[in-house]
Design an enzyme around this catalytic site. Structure first.
Site, PDB file in Angstrom:
ATOM      1  N   ASN A   1       1.851  -6.169 -13.861  1.00  0.00           N
ATOM      2  CA  ASN A   1       1.421  -6.548 -12.494  1.00  0.00           C
ATOM      3  C   ASN A   1       0.102  -6.757 -12.134  1.00  0.00           C
ATOM      4  O   ASN A   1      -0.671  -6.150 -12.762  1.00  0.00           O
ATOM      5  CB  ASN A   1       1.973  -5.181 -11.423  1.00  0.00           C
ATOM      6  CG  ASN A   1       3.325  -5.016 -11.471  1.00  0.00           C
ATOM      7  OD1 ASN A   1       4.329  -5.640 -11.905  1.00  0.00           O
ATOM      8  ND2 ASN A   1       3.782  -4.210 -10.432  1.00  0.00           N
TER       9      ASN A   1
ATOM     10  N   THR B   1      -5.454  -7.421  -8.345  1.00  0.00           N
ATOM     11  CA  THR B   1      -6.809  -7.743  -7.952  1.00  0.00           C
ATOM     12  C   THR B   1      -7.652  -8.819  -8.711  1.00  0.00           C
ATOM     13  O   THR B   1      -8.499  -9.289  -8.078  1.00  0.00           O
ATOM     14  CB  THR B   1      -7.416  -6.174  -8.548  1.00  0.00           C
ATOM     15  OG1 THR B   1      -6.949  -5.116  -7.712  1.00  0.00           O
ATOM     16  CG2 THR B   1      -8.789  -6.071  -8.343  1.00  0.00           C
TER      17      THR B   1
ATOM     18  N   ASP C   1       9.847   2.773  -4.718  1.00  0.00           N
ATOM     19  CA  ASP C   1       8.764   3.598  -5.111  1.00  0.00           C
ATOM     20  C   ASP C   1       8.816   5.174  -4.541  1.00  0.00           C
ATOM     21  O   ASP C   1       8.274   5.243  -3.403  1.00  0.00           O
ATOM     22  CB  ASP C   1       7.373   3.007  -4.881  1.00  0.00           C
ATOM     23  CG  ASP C   1       6.345   3.784  -5.486  1.00  0.00           C
ATOM     24  OD1 ASP C   1       6.528   4.939  -5.772  1.00  0.00           O
ATOM     25  OD2 ASP C   1       5.182   3.351  -5.212  1.00  0.00           O
TER      26      ASP C   1
ATOM     27  N   ASP D   1       7.490  -5.179  -4.002  1.00  0.00           N
ATOM     28  CA  ASP D   1       6.546  -4.530  -4.514  1.00  0.00           C
ATOM     29  C   ASP D   1       6.183  -3.082  -4.047  1.00  0.00           C
ATOM     30  O   ASP D   1       6.005  -3.105  -2.827  1.00  0.00           O
ATOM     31  CB  ASP D   1       5.188  -5.118  -5.156  1.00  0.00           C
ATOM     32  CG  ASP D   1       4.048  -4.420  -5.727  1.00  0.00           C
ATOM     33  OD1 ASP D   1       4.729  -3.725  -7.128  1.00  0.00           O
ATOM     34  OD2 ASP D   1       2.803  -4.709  -5.563  1.00  0.00           O
TER      35      ASP D   1
ATOM     36  N   GLU E   1       9.652   4.179  -9.847  1.00  0.00           N
ATOM     37  CA  GLU E   1       8.625   4.462 -10.260  1.00  0.00           C
ATOM     38  C   GLU E   1       8.717   6.003 -10.497  1.00  0.00           C
ATOM     39  O   GLU E   1       9.225   6.682  -9.617  1.00  0.00           O
ATOM     40  CB  GLU E   1       7.434   4.074  -9.267  1.00  0.00           C
ATOM     41  CG  GLU E   1       6.063   4.706  -9.903  1.00  0.00           C
ATOM     42  CD  GLU E   1       4.840   4.398  -9.073  1.00  0.00           C
ATOM     43  OE1 GLU E   1       4.934   3.088  -8.596  1.00  0.00           O
ATOM     44  OE2 GLU E   1       3.803   4.979  -8.804  1.00  0.00           O
TER      45      GLU E   1
ATOM     46  N   HIS F   1       1.823  -1.185 -13.825  1.00  0.00           N
ATOM     47  CA  HIS F   1       1.077  -1.540 -12.595  1.00  0.00           C
ATOM     48  C   HIS F   1      -0.437  -1.125 -12.918  1.00  0.00           C
ATOM     49  O   HIS F   1      -0.961  -0.731 -13.681  1.00  0.00           O
ATOM     50  CB  HIS F   1       1.515  -0.376 -11.502  1.00  0.00           C
ATOM     51  CG  HIS F   1       2.879  -0.780 -11.013  1.00  0.00           C
ATOM     52  ND1 HIS F   1       3.151  -1.255  -9.716  1.00  0.00           N
ATOM     53  CD2 HIS F   1       4.118  -0.654 -11.726  1.00  0.00           C
ATOM     54  CE1 HIS F   1       4.348  -1.499  -9.641  1.00  0.00           C
ATOM     55  NE2 HIS F   1       4.935  -1.169 -10.572  1.00  0.00           N
TER      56      HIS F   1
HETATM   57  O1  G3H Z   1       0.184  -2.255  -5.515  1.00  0.00           O
HETATM   58  C1  G3H Z   1      -0.662  -2.572  -4.710  1.00  0.00           C
HETATM   59  C2  G3H Z   1      -0.863  -4.119  -4.762  1.00  0.00           C
HETATM   60  O2  G3H Z   1      -2.242  -4.552  -5.195  1.00  0.00           O
HETATM   61  C3  G3H Z   1      -0.685  -4.817  -3.226  1.00  0.00           C
HETATM   62  O3  G3H Z   1      -1.621  -4.520  -2.576  1.00  0.00           O
HETATM   63  O4  G3H Z   1      -0.770  -3.328  -0.389  1.00  0.00           O
HETATM   64  O5  G3H Z   1      -3.088  -4.281  -0.248  1.00  0.00           O
HETATM   65  O6  G3H Z   1      -1.112  -5.765  -0.756  1.00  0.00           O
HETATM   66  P1  G3H Z   1      -1.631  -4.433  -0.783  1.00  0.00           P
HETATM   67  P1  13P Z   2      -3.888  -4.319  -9.467  1.00  0.00           P
HETATM   68  O1  13P Z   2      -4.337  -4.893  -8.209  1.00  0.00           O
HETATM   69  O2  13P Z   2      -4.605  -3.340 -10.115  1.00  0.00           O
HETATM   70  O3  13P Z   2      -3.660  -5.535 -10.551  1.00  0.00           O
HETATM   71  O4  13P Z   2      -2.429  -3.783  -9.485  1.00  0.00           O
HETATM   72  C1  13P Z   2      -1.160  -4.778  -9.135  1.00  0.00           C
HETATM   73  C2  13P Z   2      -0.111  -3.893  -8.894  1.00  0.00           C
HETATM   74  O5  13P Z   2       0.205  -2.976  -9.591  1.00  0.00           O
HETATM   75  C3  13P Z   2       0.948  -4.513  -7.952  1.00  0.00           C
HETATM   76  O6  13P Z   2       1.988  -3.476  -7.959  1.00  0.00           O
HETATM   77 ZN    ZN Z   3       1.543  -1.472  -8.079  1.00  0.00          ZN
END
Ligand code: G3H
Ligand code: 13P
Ligand code: ZN
Length: 284
Positions: free
Chosen positions: A230, A233, A104, A82, A134, A208
């Site tokens: 995706n 949260t 990305d 990701d 992206e 996302h």
């Molecule tokens: O795209 C963002 C995801 O919620 C991942 O978040 O970088 O804190 O693991 P993180």
């Molecule tokens: P959220 O945490 O807002 O669900 O986004 C997840 C995401 O886009 C990970 O790439």
């Molecule tokens: Zn994302």
């Protein structure tokens, strides 16, 4: 089953007009919850790991856990990077066993994003790994951005057409009004923009920042060409909420299994609910 590519899952989703859930993992309990939920729903599923997840758990651990999960599962499972930020990181993930990567390059000018995406495609394609790119900037809900700035951040449909024409990438993440993290108010998605993008770009679209987006808006986005949704949260909220409840109700509990276990159960429930909203129940 062995890991499958995201591309394979999204091709089927596009034909069937549903979306595959891509759920972020950081640890064993989340990997297990993703698989348990997908199996209960008989749905294909994507386990994804961010930079932060890899830093926290370790690259080999993420791959090891996901491979065991996929091998034991009765449903198709993909392992996806990701928001990969560099060519080198994508190569490391491919070598470690990821079946799909996201590069990305959204913070770069169009030409550089195209060049970076093409470099990743050149190494991913020959080894059967799918690639998500992206275009447009998907910010965080914490970023204080004005309406004008928002407009400048959203994906330009013409640029999307050119980007896909010049990369032939497998899927494209777009900025249409969603953001990462907990929303302060209700997010408003630019469906007109999504429709325009989809009329010019014939590949699966990725949404996302989907936690906290109303179910109807997610479903409308899916009807307009979103095939991968995706979620991170909402899983964090479910796990932490359940753990907090145990700690409040049983302040003397010290067995981590009795504290973290209910978090895993809560994650299964929220992931199952998302899978049903995305229409991928029964599509394994
Ligand atoms: O795209 C963002 C995801 O919620 C991942 O978040 O970088 O804190 O693991 P993180
Ligand atoms: P959220 O945490 O807002 O669900 O986004 C997840 C995401 O886009 C990970 O790439
Ligand atoms: Zn994302």
């Amino acid at each position: 089953m062995a890991l499958v590519t995201v591309n394979e899952l999204l091709q089927k989703a596009e034909a069937g007009k549903y979306a595959v859930g891509a759920f972020n993992c950081n640890n064993m309990e989340i990997v297990q919850a993703i698989i348990a939920a997908a199996e209960a729903e008989n749905a294909p599923v994507i386990i994804q790991a961010s930079q932060g997840a890899i830093k926290y758990a370790g690259l080999e651990w993420i791959v090891g856990m996901s491979k065991i999960a996929a091998e034991q599962a009765k449903i198709p499972v993909a392992l996806h990077l990701d928001h990969g930020t560099s060519f080198e990181q994508c190569v490391q993930c491919i070598r470690a066993g990821f079946s799909s990567v996201m590069i990305d390059g959204s913070q770069y000018p169009l030409e550089e994003n195209i060049e970076l995406t093409n470099r990743v495609l050149a190494v991913a394609r020959p080894v059967g790994v799918s690639v998500e790119a992206e275009l447009g900037k998907i910010g965080g809900t914490e970023d204080d951005i004005t309406v004008d700035e928002k407009d400048a951040m959203y994906t330009d449909p013409e640029e999307a057409r050119e980007f896909v024409e010049r990369t032939n990438v497998d899927s494209l993440a777009v900025a249409i009004g969603t953001a990462h993290g907990q929303y302060k108010g209700e997010p408003k998605l630019d469906f007109e923009r999504l429709e325009k993008i989809k009329s010019l770009v014939k590949i699966p679209i990725v949404l996302h920042g989907s936690s906290g987006v109303p179910d109807e808006a997610i479903q409308r986005a899916i009807s307009l060409g979103v095939c991968k949704v995706n979620i991170d949260t909402n899983i964090r909220e479910a796990i932490t909420g359940a753990i907090r409840k145990v700690l409040n109700e049983k302040p003397n509990e010290i067995d981590p299994r009795k504290i973290i276990g209910p978090g895993r159960e809560a994650a299964i429930e929220v992931i199952r609910e998302k899978i049903r909203i995305f229409g991928s129940s029964g599509k394994a």
